[in-house]
Write a protein that holds these residues in place. Structure first.
Motif, PDB file in Angstrom:
ATOM      1  N   LEU A  98     -47.763  19.488  11.957  1.00 61.10           N
ATOM      2  CA  LEU A  98     -48.335  20.640  12.664  1.00 61.10           C
ATOM      3  C   LEU A  98     -49.434  20.238  13.651  1.00 61.10           C
ATOM      4  CD1 LEU A  98     -48.560  23.226   9.719  1.00 61.10           C
ATOM      5  CD2 LEU A  98     -46.684  22.862  11.346  1.00 61.10           C
ATOM      6  N   GLY A  99     -49.678  18.942  13.794  1.00 57.69           N
ATOM      7  CA  GLY A  99     -50.679  18.497  14.767  1.00 57.69           C
ATOM      8  C   GLY A  99     -52.103  18.868  14.403  1.00 57.69           C
ATOM      9  N   ALA A 100     -52.361  19.056  13.111  1.00 57.60           N
ATOM     10  CA  ALA A 100     -53.705  19.450  12.682  1.00 57.60           C
ATOM     11  C   ALA A 100     -54.689  18.300  12.897  1.00 57.60           C
ATOM     12  CB  ALA A 100     -53.696  19.837  11.207  1.00 57.60           C
ATOM     13  N   ARG A 101     -55.970  18.671  13.048  1.00 57.61           N
ATOM     14  CA  ARG A 101     -57.027  17.654  13.071  1.00 57.61           C
ATOM     15  C   ARG A 101     -57.953  17.929  11.896  1.00 57.61           C
ATOM     16  NH1 ARG A 101     -61.588  19.630  16.174  1.00 57.61           N
ATOM     17  NH2 ARG A 101     -61.157  21.712  17.000  1.00 57.61           N
ATOM     18  N   PHE A 102     -58.329  16.859  11.218  1.00 63.28           N
ATOM     19  CA  PHE A 102     -59.126  16.969  10.006  1.00 63.28           C
ATOM     20  C   PHE A 102     -60.620  16.985  10.343  1.00 63.28           C
ATOM     21  CE2 PHE A 102     -61.572  14.613   6.728  1.00 63.28           C
ATOM     22  CZ  PHE A 102     -61.407  15.475   5.664  1.00 63.28           C
ATOM     23  N   ARG A 103     -61.341  17.940   9.760  1.00 67.08           N
ATOM     24  CA  ARG A 103     -62.808  17.954   9.830  1.00 67.08           C
ATOM     25  C   ARG A 103     -63.359  18.360   8.478  1.00 67.08           C
ATOM     26  NH1 ARG A 103     -65.536  21.660  14.074  1.00 67.08           N
ATOM     27  NH2 ARG A 103     -67.387  20.609  13.277  1.00 67.08           N
ATOM     28  N   PRO A 104     -64.502  17.792   8.085  1.00 66.41           N
ATOM     29  CA  PRO A 104     -65.121  18.234   6.828  1.00 66.41           C
ATOM     30  C   PRO A 104     -65.281  19.758   6.814  1.00 66.41           C
ATOM     31  CG  PRO A 104     -66.239  16.297   7.659  1.00 66.41           C
ATOM     32  CD  PRO A 104     -65.272  16.724   8.727  1.00 66.41           C
ATOM     33  N   GLY A 105     -64.836  20.384   5.732  1.00 71.36           N
ATOM     34  CA  GLY A 105     -64.776  21.841   5.682  1.00 71.36           C
ATOM     35  C   GLY A 105     -66.087  22.539   5.961  1.00 71.36           C
ATOM     36  N   ILE A 106     -67.183  21.995   5.406  1.00 68.64           N
ATOM     37  CA  ILE A 106     -68.457  22.685   5.594  1.00 68.64           C
ATOM     38  C   ILE A 106     -68.893  22.620   7.056  1.00 68.64           C
ATOM     39  CG2 ILE A 106     -69.769  20.652   4.846  1.00 68.64           C
ATOM     40  CD1 ILE A 106     -70.747  24.395   4.520  1.00 68.64           C
TER      41      ILE A 106
END
Length: 371
Positions: free
Chosen positions: A257-265
């Motif tokens: 899905l081409g998502a990019r990961f970032r820390p949730g907070i």
């Protein structure tokens, strides 16, 4: 003396108080000691359960939709929408809260409903989707989610493989050509507080499988099935931070899905408008149910404290139980922590009376920091 302006930016006390209730109780306690104190509340979450509630408290519109639950039964799930930004919480569709007490399905639980929830956000016009992942009942590598969005996962006979991570052992072909084309035009942000890879000793089955009812044999089977799945879809993404989030749904979002990961907070503080609220504050009160070693690894209070420290604003914390030494708190940017178990040592009583106890703890904060 400068007028105190307090920002209450705390997460939920799991099993006792929502983040909104925490903010209300803290405010009540502060005002009992300093009646005119200016208090701004901004309930926060780190991408796990409570993320949609935090967005709604910050002014997003709550939307409900019927989707497929982790066991295949229909459940009601909510997401949050403001303008063209949606906050989608996978636990709303595929979380442990949808399992009957004592019932687990580690090999067959599906993320299909999470895909339906993403599709609902697309239908509502979302162009940016913050996809909070955590609290899942599933370990299917996001295959169910992708299937709901149009992917096909077939065995050697050309038939769909069974639901859940267990079914992926039979995977022969992954056809992603039917994926919803709208996903290509959306900024999909994978918001998570875990950075585990998909498989291996730090992977999703080994680290999180047991809390979803998996036996050692189940974990071995799931790890092998997910490794096979990744060999078909793309092994490189399986090693990325966040691929192992929420039973591997992170991997499905990253690889397909081409998502990019970032820390949730970090993501949630951006979405909720934390920076302008922080600029108005002279003291920040954060917290969560248990301040412990996990808190330091990307949980909401650590993210709040880090942002406040870089802005030069003092931070104190409230919690149900405190399992961090003062040095660790100071290292995280927290001046002092107030635990409910200091007021009521019995954990069960402390949880049952969390609201009144939190007001008492907040009275102490007011005396220590506002007078």
């Amino acid at each position: 003396m400068e007028t105190a302006r307090v920002l209450v930016a705390a997460d939920k006390f799991k099993g006792s108080l929502t983040a909104t209730q925490v903010a209300e109780r803290v405010t009540a306690g502060l005002r009992r000691v300093v009646p005119g104190v200016q208090v701004e509340t901004l309930p926060v979450a780190d991408g796990g359960d409570g993320t949609v509630a935090a967005a709604v408290a910050a002014g997003f519109e709550r939307r409900e939709v019927r989707v497929t639950g982790p066991l295949g039964d229909p459940v009601t799930a909510a997401y949050a929408l403001r303008d063209t930004t949606a906050v989608v919480e996978m636990a709303e569709a595929s979380g442990l809260q949808h399992l009957p007490p004592g019932v687990f399905a580690p090999l067959t639980a599906t993320t299909y409903g999470s895909g339906e929830l993403l599709a609902a956000a697309l239908d509502a016009g979302a162009r940016t989707i913050v996809f909070g992942v955590g609290g899942s009942a599933t370990t299917d590598g996001g295959a169910g989610m992708l299937a709901a969005l149009g992917a096909r996962f077939l065995d050697t006979d050309g038939k769909p493989v069974g639901p859940g991570g267990g079914g992926l052992a039979d995977l022969a072909e992954a056809d992603l050509s039917g994926l919803d084309p709208r996903m290509a035009d959306v900024d999909l942000v994978l918001a998570s507080d875990v950075d585990n890879p998909l498989t291996g000793p730090k992977g999703a089955p080994e680290i999180y499988g047991r809390q979803k009812g998996a036996t050692d044999d189940d974990i071995a089977a799931l790890d092998a099935a997910l490794a096979h799945y990744a060999s078909v879809l793309g092994p490189d993404h399986a090693r990325l931070p966040g691929a192992g989030a929420a039973g591997g749904i992170g991997y499905g979002a990253l690889v397909a899905l081409g998502a990019r990961f970032r820390p949730g907070i970090e993501v949630m503080l951006d979405v909720l408008g934390f920076a302008p609220a922080l600029a108005r504050a002279t003291l920040v009160i954060t917290g969560e149910g248990s301040l412990d070693e996990q808190t330091l690894h990307g949980k909401a209070p650590a993210g709040v404290a880090a942002a406040a420290r870089s802005a030069g604003v003092e931070v104190v914390a409230v919690c149900g139980r405190l399992a961090l030494r003062s040095e660790a708190l100071a290292g995280a940017g927290i001046s002092r922590a107030y635990a409910l178990t200091d007021l009521e040592p019995d954990p069960a009583v402390s949880m049952a009376l969390a609201g009144p106890l939190l007001e008492r703890a907040s009275e102490a904060i007011a005396r220590d920091f506002l007078l």
